[in-house]
Design a protein around this motif. Structure first.
Motif, PDB file in Angstrom:
ATOM      1  N   TYR A 128       0.757  -1.163   0.121  1.00 54.72           N
ATOM      2  CA  TYR A 128      -0.010  -0.105  -0.080  1.00 54.72           C
ATOM      3  C   TYR A 128       0.747   1.004  -0.036  1.00 54.72           C
ATOM      4  O   TYR A 128       2.004   0.926   0.625  1.00 54.72           O
ATOM      5  CB  TYR A 128      -1.025   0.104   1.371  1.00 54.72           C
ATOM      6  CG  TYR A 128      -1.930  -1.049   1.265  1.00 54.72           C
ATOM      7  CD1 TYR A 128      -2.982  -0.993   0.458  1.00 54.72           C
ATOM      8  CD2 TYR A 128      -2.014  -2.107   2.033  1.00 54.72           C
ATOM      9  CE1 TYR A 128      -3.976  -1.799   0.433  1.00 54.72           C
ATOM     10  CE2 TYR A 128      -2.781  -2.966   2.043  1.00 54.72           C
ATOM     11  CZ  TYR A 128      -4.113  -2.835   1.344  1.00 54.72           C
ATOM     12  OH  TYR A 128      -5.074  -3.785   1.226  1.00 54.72           O
ATOM     13  N   VAL A 134       3.652   1.479   2.423  1.00 52.45           N
ATOM     14  CA  VAL A 134       3.783   0.340   3.460  1.00 52.45           C
ATOM     15  C   VAL A 134       3.846  -1.071   2.663  1.00 52.45           C
ATOM     16  O   VAL A 134       2.857  -1.315   1.848  1.00 52.45           O
ATOM     17  CB  VAL A 134       2.552   0.291   4.329  1.00 52.45           C
ATOM     18  CG1 VAL A 134       2.748  -0.658   5.435  1.00 52.45           C
ATOM     19  CG2 VAL A 134       2.117   1.528   4.807  1.00 52.45           C
ATOM     20  N   ALA A 179       2.760  -4.073   3.120  1.00 54.31           N
ATOM     21  CA  ALA A 179       1.883  -4.903   3.995  1.00 54.31           C
ATOM     22  C   ALA A 179       2.121  -6.469   3.891  1.00 54.31           C
ATOM     23  O   ALA A 179       2.003  -7.079   5.130  1.00 54.31           O
ATOM     24  CB  ALA A 179       0.377  -4.713   3.460  1.00 54.31           C
ATOM     25  N   PRO A 237       0.953  -9.484  15.680  1.00 54.11           N
ATOM     26  CA  PRO A 237       0.964  -8.547  16.263  1.00 54.11           C
ATOM     27  C   PRO A 237       0.146  -7.546  15.274  1.00 54.11           C
ATOM     28  O   PRO A 237       0.038  -7.757  14.021  1.00 54.11           O
ATOM     29  CB  PRO A 237       2.101  -7.623  16.548  1.00 54.11           C
ATOM     30  CG  PRO A 237       3.062  -8.246  15.687  1.00 54.11           C
ATOM     31  CD  PRO A 237       2.817  -9.674  15.684  1.00 54.11           C
ATOM     32  N   ASN A 238      -0.422  -6.539  15.883  1.00 49.77           N
ATOM     33  CA  ASN A 238      -1.201  -5.594  15.086  1.00 49.77           C
ATOM     34  C   ASN A 238      -0.351  -4.885  13.704  1.00 49.77           C
ATOM     35  O   ASN A 238       0.908  -4.713  14.078  1.00 49.77           O
ATOM     36  CB  ASN A 238      -1.476  -3.985  15.659  1.00 49.77           C
ATOM     37  CG  ASN A 238      -3.033  -4.607  16.425  1.00 49.77           C
ATOM     38  OD1 ASN A 238      -3.954  -5.132  15.618  1.00 49.77           O
ATOM     39  ND2 ASN A 238      -3.338  -4.022  17.566  1.00 49.77           N
ATOM     40  N   GLY A 239      -0.869  -4.760  12.620  1.00 51.91           N
ATOM     41  CA  GLY A 239      -0.134  -4.431  11.642  1.00 51.91           C
ATOM     42  C   GLY A 239       0.771  -5.455  10.846  1.00 51.91           C
ATOM     43  O   GLY A 239       1.493  -5.070   9.962  1.00 51.91           O
ATOM     44  N   ALA A 240       0.723  -6.600  11.244  1.00 47.95           N
ATOM     45  CA  ALA A 240       1.702  -7.726  10.804  1.00 47.95           C
ATOM     46  C   ALA A 240       1.288  -8.243   9.272  1.00 47.95           C
ATOM     47  O   ALA A 240       1.999  -8.623   8.644  1.00 47.95           O
ATOM     48  CB  ALA A 240       1.703  -8.843  11.599  1.00 47.95           C
ATOM     49  N   GLY A 241      -0.053  -7.676   9.038  1.00 46.05           N
ATOM     50  CA  GLY A 241      -0.364  -8.327   7.599  1.00 46.05           C
ATOM     51  C   GLY A 241      -1.462  -9.096   7.445  1.00 46.05           C
ATOM     52  O   GLY A 241      -1.573 -10.067   6.547  1.00 46.05           O
ATOM     53  N   LYS A 242      -1.986  -9.689   8.812  1.00 43.76           N
ATOM     54  CA  LYS A 242      -2.973 -10.810   8.943  1.00 43.76           C
ATOM     55  C   LYS A 242      -4.145 -10.534   8.055  1.00 43.76           C
ATOM     56  O   LYS A 242      -4.613 -11.322   7.274  1.00 43.76           O
ATOM     57  CB  LYS A 242      -3.230 -11.145  10.312  1.00 43.76           C
ATOM     58  CG  LYS A 242      -2.143 -11.184  11.103  1.00 43.76           C
ATOM     59  CD  LYS A 242      -2.558 -11.615  12.651  1.00 43.76           C
ATOM     60  CE  LYS A 242      -3.377 -10.196  13.297  1.00 43.76           C
ATOM     61  NZ  LYS A 242      -2.518  -9.262  13.558  1.00 43.76           N
ATOM     62  N   SER A 243      -4.625  -9.369   8.220  1.00 48.00           N
ATOM     63  CA  SER A 243      -5.827  -9.005   7.590  1.00 48.00           C
ATOM     64  C   SER A 243      -5.644  -8.788   6.101  1.00 48.00           C
ATOM     65  O   SER A 243      -6.640  -9.092   5.250  1.00 48.00           O
ATOM     66  CB  SER A 243      -6.495  -7.714   8.205  1.00 48.00           C
ATOM     67  OG  SER A 243      -6.995  -7.832   9.527  1.00 48.00           O
ATOM     68  N   THR A 244      -4.703  -8.213   5.696  1.00 47.64           N
ATOM     69  CA  THR A 244      -4.412  -8.151   4.294  1.00 47.64           C
ATOM     70  C   THR A 244      -4.229  -9.670   3.506  1.00 47.64           C
ATOM     71  O   THR A 244      -4.797  -9.786   2.323  1.00 47.64           O
ATOM     72  CB  THR A 244      -3.326  -7.402   4.129  1.00 47.64           C
ATOM     73  OG1 THR A 244      -3.201  -6.184   4.824  1.00 47.64           O
ATOM     74  CG2 THR A 244      -2.732  -6.931   2.367  1.00 47.64           C
ATOM     75  N   GLN A 272     -12.949  -8.441   9.905  1.00 51.59           N
ATOM     76  CA  GLN A 272     -12.497  -7.798  11.298  1.00 51.59           C
ATOM     77  C   GLN A 272     -13.659  -6.937  11.834  1.00 51.59           C
ATOM     78  O   GLN A 272     -13.920  -6.794  12.865  1.00 51.59           O
ATOM     79  CB  GLN A 272     -10.984  -7.148  11.000  1.00 51.59           C
ATOM     80  CG  GLN A 272     -10.461  -6.646  12.403  1.00 51.59           C
ATOM     81  CD  GLN A 272      -9.074  -6.557  12.373  1.00 51.59           C
ATOM     82  OE1 GLN A 272      -8.555  -6.841  11.457  1.00 51.59           O
ATOM     83  NE2 GLN A 272      -8.559  -5.832  13.546  1.00 51.59           N
TER      84      GLN A 272
HETATM   85  N1  LIG Z   1      -6.307  -0.186   2.997  1.00 50.83           N
HETATM   86  C1  LIG Z   1      -4.856   0.096   3.454  1.00 50.83           C
HETATM   87  N2  LIG Z   1      -4.133   1.344   2.830  1.00 50.83           N
HETATM   88  C2  LIG Z   1      -2.907   1.548   3.412  1.00 50.83           C
HETATM   89  N3  LIG Z   1      -2.346   0.901   4.308  1.00 50.83           N
HETATM   90  C3  LIG Z   1      -3.115  -0.286   4.716  1.00 50.83           C
HETATM   91  C4  LIG Z   1      -4.118  -0.637   4.388  1.00 50.83           C
HETATM   92  N4  LIG Z   1      -4.754  -1.927   4.762  1.00 50.83           N
HETATM   93  C5  LIG Z   1      -3.587  -2.316   5.482  1.00 50.83           C
HETATM   94  N5  LIG Z   1      -2.471  -1.345   5.475  1.00 50.83           N
HETATM   95  C6  LIG Z   1      -1.146  -1.494   6.125  1.00 50.83           C
HETATM   96  O1  LIG Z   1      -0.677  -2.788   5.898  1.00 50.83           O
HETATM   97  C7  LIG Z   1      -0.144  -3.240   7.195  1.00 50.83           C
HETATM   98  C8  LIG Z   1      -0.575  -4.720   7.533  1.00 50.83           C
HETATM   99  O2  LIG Z   1      -2.085  -4.229   8.037  1.00 50.83           O
HETATM  100  P1  LIG Z   1      -3.079  -5.383   8.249  1.00 50.83           P
HETATM  101  O3  LIG Z   1      -2.944  -6.478   7.386  1.00 50.83           O
HETATM  102  O4  LIG Z   1      -4.431  -4.881   8.620  1.00 50.83           O
HETATM  103  O5  LIG Z   1      -2.392  -5.976   9.653  1.00 50.83           O
HETATM  104  P2  LIG Z   1      -3.248  -6.963  10.746  1.00 50.83           P
HETATM  105  O6  LIG Z   1      -4.500  -7.374  10.501  1.00 50.83           O
HETATM  106  O7  LIG Z   1      -2.211  -8.082  11.011  1.00 50.83           O
HETATM  107  O8  LIG Z   1      -3.281  -6.036  11.870  1.00 50.83           O
HETATM  108  C9  LIG Z   1      -0.300  -2.090   8.085  1.00 50.83           C
HETATM  109  O9  LIG Z   1       0.889  -1.368   8.281  1.00 50.83           O
HETATM  110  C10 LIG Z   1      -1.289  -1.448   7.653  1.00 50.83           C
HETATM  111  O10 LIG Z   1      -1.366   0.010   8.107  1.00 50.83           O
END
Ligand SMILES: Nc1ncnc2c1ncn2[C@@H]1O[C@H](COP(=O)(O)OP(=O)(O)O)[C@@H](O)[C@H]1O
Ligand SMILES: [Mg+2]
Lengths: 257, 315
Positions: free
Chosen positions: B11, B14, B16, B35-42, B81
């Motif tokens: 992104y 970042v 991700a 941890p938060n921000g690791a890339g799980k949701s992505t 989430q």
């Molecule tokens: N739509 C987006 N635009 C910009 N940055 C994003 C977006 N989605 C996620 N990120 C960034 O990508 C990284 C991974 O995010 P995410 O997958 O949500 O982590 P997790 O679910 O593990 O907490 C983070 O640094 C987050 O800020």
């Protein structure tokens, strides 16, 4: 086929949600009445200026109020999309085989559907106020269709703006910015001959005015059906165009995820 | 069932995902812990076809997530989430619409909705507007929505975040039960170490867009060989302490906050007296000592060199 079915399912959801807000229903029905009664009284004597095609200002005004109301409703229709985006309702649909086009179309259909209901209510109240539609039942239908088409044309634009900006504040600003100018650059409240020349020219390109002209044409005697069909046709084409634009912006939104 | 190969996604600004690979077998509950921000949701969002990876490939139940999107969408259930329920509709209405866009209709649609409302325990609230649901009820509805069309694979993105500890434990039972009742393959993400420990058959630890290690919780912990001994001292004495510890057979692993030396020994309880007397003998003031059986915390520390809790809060 899938598009039609999914659009229907999603429209039902939105319409149902709307019906659950009693305040909304009241506003939806009362506001057009306020326009009709206030403007009708305020400008009652303006027909003396001539060019109105009728001595009864309320008769002149009623079909235009249907269109104006449909137009105002449309400029706000993107708010529901922003709400769905904010609450991730759209994302949940995107992880299913739900038709993508339906997600956008249902918003436009719901908006137009609301305009149609309002049109019927305005026409009924107008009838009680003594307004007679010269061409009868067909005329009623034309007025409602004019409301639907003006609404869907601008709802498409509103959806596109919602998808591009995804912010309520921007939506409100745009709605305010285009609302009144397009209203005053039309024959909604005043007969064409009473408008300054440049305004008459501008009105020719104003889709709100297309709707007003089609709707008014069937109310007053001497209906020019060619003009009715022409203006409705223009609105239909514009609706298709703005719906296509909204769908494109939806794809851009998907790519931004 | 799920095969993920070297996913990368950027992104603006970042990275991700920076090379995520793992495999989930049919019928297991697999965890992505990080941890938060690791890339799980992505990662999950790529797998459920919400977004694309820039590079790499993935398939779910044999369907490529990029080329066979609709096949994937029919096979999976996704519990995001951030919920995504229509707050102005009732629980049942949400379920019915979800089923309809998945192609269900008629009696099957209605009985499945009833069955799920019962299964997740919100049958009493089925016809109430979701806006008035509690957090736990809403999460149950989210899960029911994901299960509506009888998917084979369920993605749960942080199923218990935002729930109080009691509701969380109840949810763990629920998920295990559902996995069995619906013979599901589940991929869940979490940033709770105990959740990964308790709930998953296998897990992958994700850090800064990479999978650092994959295995069962027990194997990962056993892989560390021995207990962690944490010694808190003055920051100036860190280097000395590390030397002394190495001398008594404790392998220094990490230094936290510049004053806590973490080392690993075969048996913490037995080694402790020797460690303390050696440190004191060298004139190092020991503020505190603790021994812990290996935990996923330690696994994270071992593989990334960073403390899980600190990293989780920082994001
Ligand atoms: N739509 C987006 N635009 C910009 N940055 C994003 C977006 N989605 C996620 N990120 C960034 O990508 C990284 C991974 O995010 P995410 O997958 O949500 O982590 P997790 O679910 O593990 O907490 C983070 O640094 C987050 O800020
Ligand atoms: Mg996340």
């Amino acid at each position: 086929m899938t598009v039609a079915r999914h659009t229907w399912f999603m429209t039902v959801r939105q319409a149902r949600n709307l019906m659950r807000e009693p305040i909304w229903i009241v506003l939806l029905l009362v506001q057009p009445m306020v326009w009709l009664v206030l403007y009708g009284q305020l400008f009652r004597n303006v027909t003396r200026l001539g060019g109105f095609g009728t001595g009864s200002y309320i008769t002149f005004l009623a079909p235009a109020i249907v269109v104006m109301n449909a137009f105002f409703g449309a400029t706000w229709s993107g708010m529901a999309m922003i709400n769905d985006l904010d609450h991730k309702v759209v994302e949940r649909f995107l992880a299913t085989p739900a038709s993508r086009i339906s997600i956008v179309l249902s918003q436009i259909v719901r908006s137009a559907f609301t305009a149609a209901i309002q049109a019927v209510v305005i026409l009924l109240v107008s009838l009680a106020l003594g307004v007679r539609v010269h061409t009868g039942a067909l005329g009623w239908l034309v007025i409602i269709v004019a409301g639907i088409l003006v609404n869907s044309a601008f709802a498409g634009i509103s959806q596109a703006i919602a998808l591009l900006t995804r912010r309520e504040a921007t939506m409100i600003a745009v709605a305010n910015f285009i609302g009144l100018p397009l209203l005053f650059l039309s024959t909604t409240m005043i007969a064409r001959p009473q408008m300054p020349g440049w305004m008459q020219t501008a009105a020719r390109f104003n889709p709100v005015d297309w709707g007003v002209r089609a709707a008014r044409e069937v109310v007053l005697p001497g209906t020019d059906w060619g003009s009715v069909a022409g203006h409705l046709g223009l609105l239909l084409a514009l609706s298709a165009l703005t719906a296509a634009w909204a769908t494109r912006t939806f794809r851009a939104y998907q790519r931004s995820l | 069932m799920i095969i993920v190969e070297d996913l990368r996604k950027r992104y603006d600004g970042v990275q991700a995902l920076d090379g995520v690979s793992f495999e989930v077998r049919e019928g297991e509950v697999f965890g992505l812990l990080g941890p938060n921000g690791a890339g799980k949701s992505t990662t999950v969002r790529v797998l459920v076809t919400l977004t694309y990876a820039d590079e790499g490939s993935a398939s779910v139940a044999g369907h490529d997530v990029r080329r066979e999107q609709n096949a994937v969408r029919r096979t999976i259930g996704y519990v995001p989430q951030d919920s995504g329920v229509d707050q102005f509709g009732t629980g049942r209405e949400n379920l019915m619409l979800q089923g309809r866009v998945q192609g269900m209709h008629g009696r099957d649609l209605r009985t499945r909705a009833d069955e799920l409302l019962e299964l997740v325990g919100i049958a009493d609230a089925a016809d109430r507007i979701v806006k008035n649901y509690s957090g736990g009820m809403r999460r149950r509805l989210d899960i029911a929505l994901g299960l509506m069309h009888r998917p084979r694979v369920l993605f749960l993105d942080e199923p218990t975040t935002g729930l109080d500890p009691e509701a969380r434990v109840a949810m763990w039972d629920e998920v295990s039960r559902l996995a069995r009742a619906e013979s599901l393959t589940i991929l869940l993400t979490t940033h709770y170490l105990e959740e990964a420990d308790q709930l998953t058959d296998r897990l992958a630890i994700v850090s800064r867009g990479k999978v650092v290690v994959e295995g069962t919780s027990a194997d990962l912990k056993a892989g560390l060989r021995g207990d962690a001994v944490q010694v808190e001292i003055e920051s100036g004495a860190v280097a000395d302490a590390q030397r002394v510890l190495a001398g008594v057979g404790a392998t220094p692993e990490q230094v936290l906050d510049d004053r806590i030396v973490v080392s690993r020994v075969e048996n913490g309880g037995r080694a402790l007296p020797g460690i303390i007397s050696a440190l004191e003998g060298a004139g190092i003031d020991v503020a505190s000592v603790s021994v812990s059986r290996p935990s996923l915390d330690d696994v994270y520390l071992h593989f990334t060199g960073r403390d899980f809790g600190t990293e989780d809060r920082a994001a």
